[in-house]
Design a protein around this motif. Structure first.
Motif: not given
Length: 196
Positions: A30, A34, A37, A115, A191
């Motif tokens: 993950q 992310r 991306s 994302v 994030y």
């Protein structure tokens, strides 16, 4: 993902344990996806880079020094693979990419929840307006909370260059996103705080 757990997995992977590598993949996917991306626009390109990252990880782990910080090493691997992709991208003819651009939907940030979860949509769109170099420094600084000195080591560039890209990236973000605090952009840290 707990560091102690990761180091246990690393020790097993270094001994050739494929199940431990799968567990490591599950624990890091993950975060890695992310980051990729944010740095790479097209879905197919992201998938190719992800494959390269984990193939490189598998071949490199035998020589991995367990005394080194794992996430720093991992993010260095991610950045190198993205940079390799960009170099290759400049060298090849891009007609198929252009076809993809014209045929894809209008929504620019049509990413899976992995994302965008926990990240302000306005910030995501503003990040896409940065240059690749500015975006890389910004993501490493705010999403992964590396110091500017650490980013210079990760990217193998002078500290002054990192500072320049960081400053220019902040200025560009402030133009596109209203009311960002001068030094720390707390919305961006939504994030970063998801990654122990």
């Amino acid at each position: 993902m707990q560091s102690e757990y990761m180091y246990e997995l690393l020790a097993k992977v270094k001994d050739g344990d494929q199940q431990a590598f799968q567990a490591m993949y599950d624990a890091t996917y993950q975060d890695v996806y992310r980051t990729v991306s944010f740095l790479v626009d097209h879905q197919q390109d992201r998938e190719d880079i992800m494959n390269e990252i984990y193939m490189q990880m598998w071949t490199s782990l035998a020589n991995y020094d367990l005394n080194r910080p794992f996430h720093f090493w991992l993010h260095g691997l991610v950045i190198r693979q993205v940079q390799r992709f960009r170099v290759k991208g400049w060298r090849r003819f891009r007609i198929f990419e252009r076809i993809r651009i014209f045929s894809r939907e209008e929504h620019h940030w049509d990413h899976p929840a992995v994302v965008t979860e926990g990240t302000n949509q306005e910030i995501l769109q503003a990040l896409q307006k940065l240059t690749d170099k500015q975006r890389t420094v910004t993501i490493l600084r705010f999403f992964h909370e590396y110091t500017l000195e650490e980013i210079a080591v990760l990217l193998d560039i002078p500290l002054g260059t990192v500072k320049s890209r960081y400053h220019a990236g902040l200025q560009a973000l402030r133009k596109h996103v209203g009311n960002l605090p001068p030094e720390r952009m707390e919305q961006l840290h939504d994030y970063g705080t998801q990654n122990p």
